[in-house]
Design a protein around this motif. Structure first.
Motif, short mmCIF file in Angstrom:
data_model
loop_
_atom_site.label_atom_id
_atom_site.label_comp_id
_atom_site.label_asym_id
_atom_site.label_seq_id
_atom_site.Cartn_x
_atom_site.Cartn_y
_atom_site.Cartn_z
N TYR A 125 0.84 -0.74 0.12
CA TYR A 125 -0.23 0.57 -0.10
C TYR A 125 0.89 1.81 -0.15
O TYR A 125 0.74 2.12 -0.55
CB TYR A 125 -0.94 0.38 1.11
N GLU A 155 -13.40 -3.77 -1.03
CA GLU A 155 -13.68 -2.41 -0.21
C GLU A 155 -12.19 -1.42 -0.78
O GLU A 155 -12.56 -0.90 -1.11
CB GLU A 155 -13.61 -2.88 1.26
N PHE A 156 -11.04 -2.21 -1.18
CA PHE A 156 -10.24 -1.63 -1.79
C PHE A 156 -9.70 -2.50 -2.89
O PHE A 156 -9.76 -1.40 -4.70
CB PHE A 156 -9.24 -1.38 -0.84
#
Length: 280
Positions: A125, A155-156
């Motif tokens: 990330y 979600e991501f």
């Protein structure tokens, strides 16, 4: 450990099994629970029972860190035992580290130099500088989280990235991170419960090894993983933890673990034969 070393082990053992040593102190058999080094004794028994059937062991560090210094000591002892008795087996620290470069360098030193692992899972990330310190170690592996098997992964990881055509974030991660390392020092984590997406990752990383959790109790299909993810040299490490190490909670726990590992190894051997990776 080189990629060729790993391929040689896969061919010799006719297996691409990784055994997850997610050793929960609350789930140990009564025969060893309560002993000072119960976790290590449990791990040692599992390792001795399965070492000829697998090519990697993957302790999840959280299970050891959760009980403090005593857990860390038993993790250290477990890794030393594997390296001394079964030196050709890959050791993976499931740590999911991911921080700024100077902190990442300390994580890498801890995992590779002090604990002596061959590989570590890392979170991308924060970008390249969070992963590069792990790649700087010769003969070691960074295993980048690409597509996970947890329930909230979307979600991501499925968020669209602008382009023509747009593509989901997990594909962008694989595409960009390929520039950081190479097939001999970088792998990707891809959950078995996302097997239908494996083919897209395999297109982006045709020669990289993929570490696949989620087969067994999490519902992932080994057949689907092989269908979408196997390459000409196998290119897969399929992890099973609870389904093997907790196959029996009684005094025959190690034998039960071997029986479960043997079931998977035999199934894997069949797929390796079909692919022409092993003969006879």
């Amino acid at each position: 450990m080189t990629s060729q070393d790993l391929v040689d082990q896969i061919r010799a053992k006719r297996s691409f099994l990784c055994v997850g040593l997610d050793t929960d102190i609350t789930k140990l058999p009564d025969s060893i629970a309560g002993r000072r080094e119960a976790i290590f004794e449990f791990n040692k028994a599992i390792i001795d029972a399965t070492a000829d059937l697998c090519v990697a062991y993957k302790p999840n560090l959280a299970f050891y860190e959760a009980i403090g210094a005593r857990g860390w000591e038993q993790l250290d002892k477990t890794v030393k035992y594997i390296r001394e008795k079964y030196p050709r087996i890959l050791t993976i620290a499931d740590a999911k580290r991911g921080d700024i470069s100077n902190t990442a360098a300390l994580y890498a030193r801890s995992i590779f130099q002090h604990l002596g692992f061959d590989a570590v899972t890392v979170a991308p990330y924060m970008g390249r500088d969070a992963v590069q310190p792990f790649l700087d170690y010769q003969g070691k592996w960074a295993i980048v989280l690409a597509l996970t098997s947890n329930s909230s992964y979307d979600e991501f990881q499925l968020l669209p990235i602008a382009g023509t055509p747009p593509r989901p974030l997990y594909q962008e991660i694989v595409q960009r991170s390929r520039q950081w390392g190479h097939e001999g020092n970088m792998m990707y984590v891809v959950g078995a419960t996302r097997a239908e997406m494996l083919k897209e990752i395999r297109k982006l990383a045709p020669d990289h090894f993929l570490l696949i959790p989620g087969v067994g109790q999490q519902g992932g299909s080994l057949a689907e993983v092989v269908k979408h993810g196997m390459n000409r040299q196998c290119g897969l490490l399929v992890n099973s933890a609870r389904g093997i190490i907790y196959a029996d909670r009684g005094p025959r726990f190690a034998q039960a673990a071997r029986e479960k590992a043997l079931e998977l190894q035999r199934e894997m051997e069949g797929y390796l034969r079909e692919a022409g990776i092993v003969q006879g």
